[in-house]
Design a protein around this motif. Structure first.
Motif, PDB file in Angstrom:
ATOM      1  N   SER A  26       0.817  -1.083   0.047  1.00 51.69           N
ATOM      2  CA  SER A  26       0.210  -0.223  -0.119  1.00 51.69           C
ATOM      3  C   SER A  26       0.792   1.230  -0.047  1.00 51.69           C
TER       4      SER A  26
ATOM      5  N   SER B  81      -0.410  -0.699  -4.766  1.00 50.67           N
ATOM      6  CA  SER B  81      -1.929  -0.429  -4.673  1.00 50.67           C
ATOM      7  C   SER B  81      -2.216   0.849  -4.032  1.00 50.67           C
ATOM      8  N   ASP B  82      -3.253   1.173  -4.538  1.00 52.91           N
ATOM      9  CA  ASP B  82      -3.967   2.703  -3.650  1.00 52.91           C
ATOM     10  C   ASP B  82      -5.146   2.086  -2.432  1.00 52.91           C
ATOM     11  N   ARG B  83      -4.815   0.716  -2.076  1.00 51.32           N
ATOM     12  CA  ARG B  83      -5.517   0.604  -0.954  1.00 51.32           C
ATOM     13  C   ARG B  83      -5.134   1.317   0.515  1.00 51.32           C
ATOM     14  N   THR B  84      -5.923   1.258   1.433  1.00 52.14           N
ATOM     15  CA  THR B  84      -5.660   2.010   2.491  1.00 52.14           C
ATOM     16  C   THR B  84      -4.518   0.977   3.669  1.00 52.14           C
TER      17      THR B  84
ATOM     18  N   GLU C  14      -2.371  -3.074   3.222  1.00 56.76           N
ATOM     19  CA  GLU C  14      -2.331  -4.316   2.658  1.00 56.76           C
ATOM     20  C   GLU C  14      -1.876  -5.349   3.512  1.00 56.76           C
TER      21      GLU C  14
ATOM     22  N   SER D  92      -0.903   2.926   4.568  1.00 61.35           N
ATOM     23  CA  SER D  92      -0.647   4.238   3.790  1.00 61.35           C
ATOM     24  C   SER D  92      -0.610   5.310   4.406  1.00 61.35           C
TER      25      SER D  92
ATOM     26  N   HIS E 204     -10.166   1.391  -0.985  1.00 60.90           N
ATOM     27  CA  HIS E 204      -9.338   2.333  -1.532  1.00 60.90           C
ATOM     28  C   HIS E 204      -9.202   3.754  -0.901  1.00 60.90           C
ATOM     29  N   GLN E 205      -7.836   4.299  -0.780  1.00 59.44           N
ATOM     30  CA  GLN E 205      -7.877   5.502  -0.424  1.00 59.44           C
ATOM     31  C   GLN E 205      -8.543   6.617  -0.975  1.00 59.44           C
TER      32      GLN E 205
END
Length: 331
Positions: free
Chosen positions: A125, A144-147, A149, A158, A198-199
Motif C-alpha cells: 500500500s 496499490s492505492d488501498r489503505t 495491505e 498508507s 481504496h484511499q
C-alpha cells in the motif's frame, strides 16, 4: 494465557509521529480492555538511542536494529526520502525477515522497505501523495492505492488513519471482533475498514474528494492517470467513455470548474512535484515521467502551477532538510 504479539517499530529521523501512535494506542487499549498483555512493542533505531520525529518530538529507542529482539512484526516508519545511515541495515533487515519476523511499513516507510530488498513482491500500500515518486524509483514494483495491505509476507498501511485500521485488524485476529470494535469506539474511530478499501484522494479544483466526483468524470481521470508518461488524448478518453469530447468538457466544467486539459495538467504537475521532492531524478527524467518531451515546457507549467521552477523547488526542500535536519514532508 495468550502469547504476546511483539511489534518492533524501526523509526528513522523525520518519521511521522502520528503513524506510530496510531498503532500503539489501539494496541494499548486492547491490552486494557482484555485485561491481558497480548501486545508488546519496541522502538528500534538504526544505531543511536534518540530519534527525532517529523513534529520535532524526540523519541528514545529501546534497542538498535543489531540487537537481538524477539519480534513477530517489524514496521518501518520514515519519510520517503530517508537513506540508510548504516550500510549494514538492508542486510540486517533481510536477515530479520528470513528468521520469521513479518516485515512491514507505514506511510513513507515503504520506500526503505523496498530499498532493503525485504518487500519480497508482497502487495504494498502506497499513500497517494507518494505514488508518483514510488513509481519513478521502483518502476518494476507493483503497488496499490488501498489503505492497507495485509499479507503473510508483509503488511503495509498508507498513513496514520490506515495504521489505526492495521492495528484493529491485528486486534481482531488476536482477540476477536468484539474487542476490536470496542477499541474503535474508545477512540471514536470509524468502524474497522476491511481490506480492499481504496484511499480517499482530494479532487483538485473542488471542495471534495475524488469519491464525490460524478462517475463519468472519475472514470475519465482513472483512464488518464493510468500512465502519466504517455498522456491519453482527450478524444481517446471520450471515445473510451462512449461520449463526445464536448460532452466530456462540459462534464468536467460542471464537476470541477475546469476543462479536462487544465485539470489533467494539474494532476501531472502534482505528480511531478512528488518526484522532485522525493527523488534525485534529473529534470529531464521528471518531465518524461509526467508526459513532457520538452523540459522547457515542463518547467514553464511547473512554475505557473507552483510559483517557482522545479530546480528552485528542490533546492528549497533540500535547504529545509539541511537546516531542520528533517525530510519533508511526511504523512
Amino acid at each position: 494465557m495468550m502469547s504476546t504479539t511483539q511489534i518492533g517499530f524501526l523509526i528513522f529521523p523525520g518519521f511521522p509521529m502520528a503513524c506510530l501512535t496510531s498503532v500503539i494506542e489501539p494496541l494499548r487499549a486492547a491490552n486494557e480492555i482484555s485485561d491481558q498483555g497480548v501486545f508488546g512493542w519496541t522502538l528500534i533505531s538504526e544505531s543511536g538511542p534518540r530519534v527525532t520525529s517529523s513534529a520535532g518530538v524526540v523519541f528514545k529507542a529501546d534497542a538498535t536494529l543489531a540487537d537481538d529482539c524477539a519480534l513477530d512484526y517489524l514496521l518501518l516508519l520514515s519519510a520517503p526520502s530517508i537513506r540508510f545511515a548504516d550500510d549494514k541495515t538492508p542486510a540486517l533487515l533481510r536477515r530479520i525477515a528470513r528468521h520469521g519476523v513479518i516485515p512491514g511499513a507505514i506511510s513513507g516507510g515503504v520506500f526503505p522497505l523496498v530499498r532493503s530488498g525485504v518487500a519480497n513482491r508482497a502487495p504494498l500500500s502506497v499513500h497517494w501523495c507518494y505514488a508518483a515518486a514510488f513509481a519513478s524509483e521502483f518502476p518494476d514494483v507493483p503497488f496499490s492505492d488501498r489503505t492497507i495491505e495485509i499479507d503473510p509476507r508483509c503488511v503495509t498501511a498508507s498513513g496514520a488513519a490506515a495504521a489505526f485500521d492495521l492495528a484493529l485488524h491485528l486486534i481482531d485476529a488476536k482477540l476477536g471482533h468484539a474487542i476490536a470494535t470496542e477499541v474503535a469506539c474508545w477512540f471514536q474511530h470509524p468502524m474497522m475498514r476491511k481490506e480492499g478499501v481504496h484511499q480517499i484522494v482530494p479532487a483538485p479544483g473542488t471542495d471534495g474528494a475524488s469519491t464525490d466526483l460524478p462517475p463519468l468524470v472519475a472514470r475519465a481521470i482513472e483512464l488518464f492517470t493510468r500512465d502519466l508518461a504517455e498522456p491519453v488524448p482527450m478524444a481517446d478518453i471520450a471515445d473510451a467513455l462512449g461520449i463526445t469530447p464536448r460532452h466530456l468538457e462540459r462534464s468536467f466544467k460542471r464537476a470541477t470548474g475546469q476543462n479536462p486539459t487544465g485539470y489533467f495538467r494539474h494532476l501531472r504537475m502534482k505528480a511531478a512535484r512528488q518526484i522532485v521532492m522525493y527523488s534525485d531524478d534529473r529534470m529531464g527524467d521528471v518531465a518524461a515521467a509526467v508526459g513532457y518531451s520538452s523540459v522547457q515546457a515542463f518547467a514553464k507549467h511547473y512554475r505557473n502551477t507552483f510559483g517557482l521552477s522545479p530546480q528552485e523547488d528542490r533546492k528549497r526542500i533540500n535547504l529545509y532538510r539541511v537546516e531542520g535536519n528533517l525530510p519533508v514532508p511526511s504523512v
